[in-house]
Design a protein around this motif. Structure first.
Motif, PDB file in Angstrom:
ATOM      1  N   SER A 239       6.987  -8.662  -8.544  1.00  0.00           N
ATOM      2  CA  SER A 239       8.032  -9.435  -8.070  1.00  0.00           C
ATOM      3  C   SER A 239       8.497 -10.392  -8.867  1.00  0.00           C
TER       4      SER A 239
ATOM      5  N   HIS B 195       1.358  -8.781   2.476  1.00  0.00           N
ATOM      6  CA  HIS B 195       0.014  -9.291   1.835  1.00  0.00           C
ATOM      7  C   HIS B 195      -0.154 -11.203   2.115  1.00  0.00           C
TER       8      HIS B 195
ATOM      9  N   GLU C 154      -0.617  -1.466   1.127  1.00  0.00           N
ATOM     10  CA  GLU C 154      -0.398  -0.106   1.039  1.00  0.00           C
ATOM     11  C   GLU C 154      -1.937   0.629   1.344  1.00  0.00           C
TER      12      GLU C 154
ATOM     13  N   VAL D 188       9.145  -3.260  -4.230  1.00  0.00           N
ATOM     14  CA  VAL D 188       8.639  -2.251  -2.389  1.00  0.00           C
ATOM     15  C   VAL D 188       8.137  -0.435  -2.519  1.00  0.00           C
ATOM     16  N   LYS D 189       7.653  -0.559  -2.006  1.00  0.00           N
ATOM     17  CA  LYS D 189       7.244   0.885  -2.151  1.00  0.00           C
ATOM     18  C   LYS D 189       7.074   0.758  -0.148  1.00  0.00           C
TER      19      LYS D 189
ATOM     20  N   VAL E 198       5.852  -2.227   2.082  1.00  0.00           N
ATOM     21  CA  VAL E 198       4.933  -2.776   1.263  1.00  0.00           C
ATOM     22  C   VAL E 198       6.033  -3.368   0.176  1.00  0.00           C
ATOM     23  N   TYR E 199       5.511  -4.163  -0.181  1.00  0.00           N
ATOM     24  CA  TYR E 199       5.917  -4.889  -1.365  1.00  0.00           C
ATOM     25  C   TYR E 199       5.078  -6.815  -1.691  1.00  0.00           C
ATOM     26  N   ASP E 200       5.122  -6.341  -2.896  1.00  0.00           N
ATOM     27  CA  ASP E 200       4.998  -7.760  -3.724  1.00  0.00           C
ATOM     28  C   ASP E 200       5.963  -9.470  -3.075  1.00  0.00           C
TER      29      ASP E 200
ATOM     30  N   THR F 116      -1.064  -8.742  -3.954  1.00  0.00           N
ATOM     31  CA  THR F 116       0.484  -7.369  -3.846  1.00  0.00           C
ATOM     32  C   THR F 116       0.424  -6.880  -2.961  1.00  0.00           C
ATOM     33  N   HIS F 117       0.698  -5.911  -3.574  1.00  0.00           N
ATOM     34  CA  HIS F 117       1.267  -4.742  -1.912  1.00  0.00           C
ATOM     35  C   HIS F 117       0.010  -4.293  -1.879  1.00  0.00           C
TER      36      HIS F 117
END
Length: 303
Positions: free
Chosen positions: A75, A40, A52, A22-23, A66-68, A47-48
């Motif tokens: 992830s 996404h 992003e 996670v970002k 944002v995250y995978d 991916t993120h």
């Protein structure tokens, strides 16, 4: 991102042990900014990186998460890869971020998840942003497969494309080969296909990982059961739909159907875009989203 802001990277563990990469874009330790979560597309491939790139411009005003997704990127590859499980992950991340309500954005397959989330958890949302969506998971993949097999933009292996869109890929290499041959299909007509990257990814050249199990679950199991047409009226939050005029995957008619079904929806067509208006027409994309967010009063949303 504005000068002085930072990106916070975290590993967030779900209750089943799956760890999500996670970002949070932008520094807001007091959590005073409203939250925006962007999903996404392309399960098992994207991916993120795409959300992003698309939503960093909003990090001055929002905490952009944002995250995978599980089964993609960095992830954990811990199943099941179902809409129910992916939606539970969204809820877990909302709670982890400390937000009662938020804006949800979904791109391509992420838009399908965003629609399902908005129907089941609409009370958690301030607004909904959809890019490249359809409402009928049986018709959508069949339509895109028909477009591929009749397109003069690509020379695709018919059997391999059938495996891709039916969720019956043989292995990860089969997945990679099917995407490689489709690159020009995702771009608007005037784009040089030699510079086209993979759908939903800004990292394609040499670094993207392909996970066919995730793709197979998404299109072999989830899509045949995905049909939200009769429930679109349940989405009561302001909704923005963006779609490229030359989108061969999720065509304008699919977004129009969704816009017609959601009471408070706005549809914006990007005349020079394919499947990814955020990268095909970035300045207009940012302006459209900024104007809509201001018009809907989401910079200072009600509690």
């Amino acid at each position: 991102m504005a000068e002085g802001q930072t990106t916070t990277v975290s590993w967030v563990e779900m209750e089943d042990g799956c760890r999500l990469y996670v970002k949070i874009l932008g520094d807001d330790w007091t959590r005073s900014k409203p939250l925006l979560i962007s999903l996404h597309g392309a399960p098992g491939l994207s991916t993120h990186a795409e959300p992003e790139a698309s939503y960093t411009f909003l990090s001055d005003a929002f905490r952009v998460l944002v995250y995978d997704a599980r089964g993609s990127g960095a992830s954990s590859h811990t199943g099941p890869y179902t809409h129910e499980r992916w939606i539970k992950d969204i809820e877990n991340l909302r709670q982890w971020a400390g937000a009662e309500r938020f804006i949800l954005a979904g791109a391509s397959y992420g838009a399908f998840l965003a629609l399902d989330y908005a129907i089941s958890h609409g009370d958690r949302l301030y607004g909904l942003i959809l890019r490249g969506a359809w409402a009928n998971g049986k018709f959508g993949p069949m339509n895109v497969l028909a477009n591929i097999l009749t397109s003069n933009k690509v020379q695709a292996d018919r059997a391999r494309q059938v495996r891709l869109w039916s969720g019956t890929l043989i292995d990860d290499q089969d997945f990679e080969d099917s995407i490689q041959e489709l690159l020009p299909f995702y771009a608007p007509p005037e784009t040089d296909s030699s510079t086209t990257t993979a759908p939903e990814s800004t990292e394609f050249r040499g670094s993207v990982k392909f996970y066919s199990a995730t793709q197979n679950s998404a299109f072999g199991e989830n899509m045949p059961r995905f049909d939200v047409r009769s429930r679109l009226h349940l989405i009561e939050v302001p909704t923005l739909l963006v779609v490229g005029r030359h989108d061969n995957v999720t065509p304008v008619t699919a977004s129009q159907e969704i816009a017609n079904g959601i009471p408070h929806a706005k549809l914006v067509i990007f005349e020079h875009s394919g499947h990814s208006p955020a990268s095909d027409e970035p300045e207009r994309f940012e302006q459209v989203l900024s104007d809509w967010i201001k018009a809907e009063g989401m910079l200072n949303p009600r509690p």
